[in-house]
Design a protein around this motif. Structure first.
Motif, mmCIF file in Angstrom:
data_model
loop_
_atom_site.group_PDB
_atom_site.id
_atom_site.type_symbol
_atom_site.label_atom_id
_atom_site.label_comp_id
_atom_site.label_asym_id
_atom_site.label_seq_id
_atom_site.Cartn_x
_atom_site.Cartn_y
_atom_site.Cartn_z
ATOM 1 N N VAL A 1 0.870 -1.168 0.000
ATOM 2 C CA VAL A 1 0.000 0.000 0.000
ATOM 3 C C VAL A 1 0.904 1.214 0.000
ATOM 4 O O VAL A 1 1.859 1.290 0.770
ATOM 5 N N PHE A 2 0.604 2.157 -0.871
ATOM 6 C CA PHE A 2 1.453 3.335 -0.999
ATOM 7 C C PHE A 2 0.654 4.589 -0.675
ATOM 8 O O PHE A 2 -0.505 4.723 -1.068
ATOM 9 N N TRP A 3 1.289 5.491 0.035
ATOM 10 C CA TRP A 3 0.676 6.756 0.376
ATOM 11 C C TRP A 3 1.489 7.871 -0.248
ATOM 12 O O TRP A 3 2.717 7.853 -0.216
ATOM 13 N N LYS A 4 0.809 8.837 -0.771
ATOM 14 C CA LYS A 4 1.461 10.043 -1.269
ATOM 15 C C LYS A 4 1.003 11.167 -0.349
ATOM 16 O O LYS A 4 -0.024 11.791 -0.580
ATOM 17 N N GLU A 5 1.783 11.404 0.705
ATOM 18 C CA GLU A 5 1.364 12.358 1.725
ATOM 19 C C GLU A 5 1.992 13.736 1.562
ATOM 20 O O GLU A 5 1.561 14.682 2.200
ATOM 21 N N LEU A 6 3.001 13.857 0.711
ATOM 22 C CA LEU A 6 3.688 15.129 0.538
ATOM 23 C C LEU A 6 3.088 15.910 -0.627
ATOM 24 O O LEU A 6 2.272 15.402 -1.381
ATOM 25 N N ASP A 7 3.532 17.137 -0.774
ATOM 26 C CA ASP A 7 3.116 17.964 -1.894
ATOM 27 C C ASP A 7 3.404 17.220 -3.204
ATOM 28 O O ASP A 7 4.464 16.600 -3.339
ATOM 29 N N PRO A 8 2.488 17.251 -4.151
ATOM 30 C CA PRO A 8 2.682 16.519 -5.411
ATOM 31 C C PRO A 8 3.971 16.870 -6.160
ATOM 32 O O PRO A 8 4.481 16.049 -6.921
ATOM 33 N N SER A 9 4.523 18.042 -5.925
ATOM 34 C CA SER A 9 5.751 18.434 -6.624
ATOM 35 C C SER A 9 6.952 17.583 -6.208
ATOM 36 O O SER A 9 7.967 17.579 -6.900
#
Length: 88
Positions: free
Chosen positions: A25-33
């Motif tokens: 499972v992957f999380w993208k918790e930071l700013d998309p940049s």
């Protein structure tokens, strides 16, 4: 035997005796940049880290031209500089 890791940026593995299932499972918790737009799951290193590794590779290539003793001296200086930044 099971080993689970739920922390980002940690190596993880699983051992099994007869049968095993792994779920990522992957999380993208930071700013998309910070993420590579071509990496929908966030598997690759963050873009600033990719740039830093590329810069380090260039620096090591330049230093590799030095004689062994000098090369080792500057490698150790690079390591000390990184360690100093980590302490700050």
């Amino acid at each position: 035997m099971h080993y689970f890791s739920f922390t980002a940026f940690w190596f993880h593995n699983m051992k099994y005796l007869n049968f095993g299932i792994a779920v990522n499972v992957f999380w993208k918790e930071l700013d998309p940049s910070f993420y590579d737009k071509k990496d929908p799951y966030g598997n690759k290193d963050l873009l600033p880290a990719q740039q830093a590794f590329a810069s380090l590779d260039r620096a090591l290539t330049v230093l590799s031209k030095l004689p062994k003793g000098y090369k080792e001296f500057y490698y150790l200086r690079l390591i000390a500089q990184i360690e100093k930044k980590m302490e700050a």
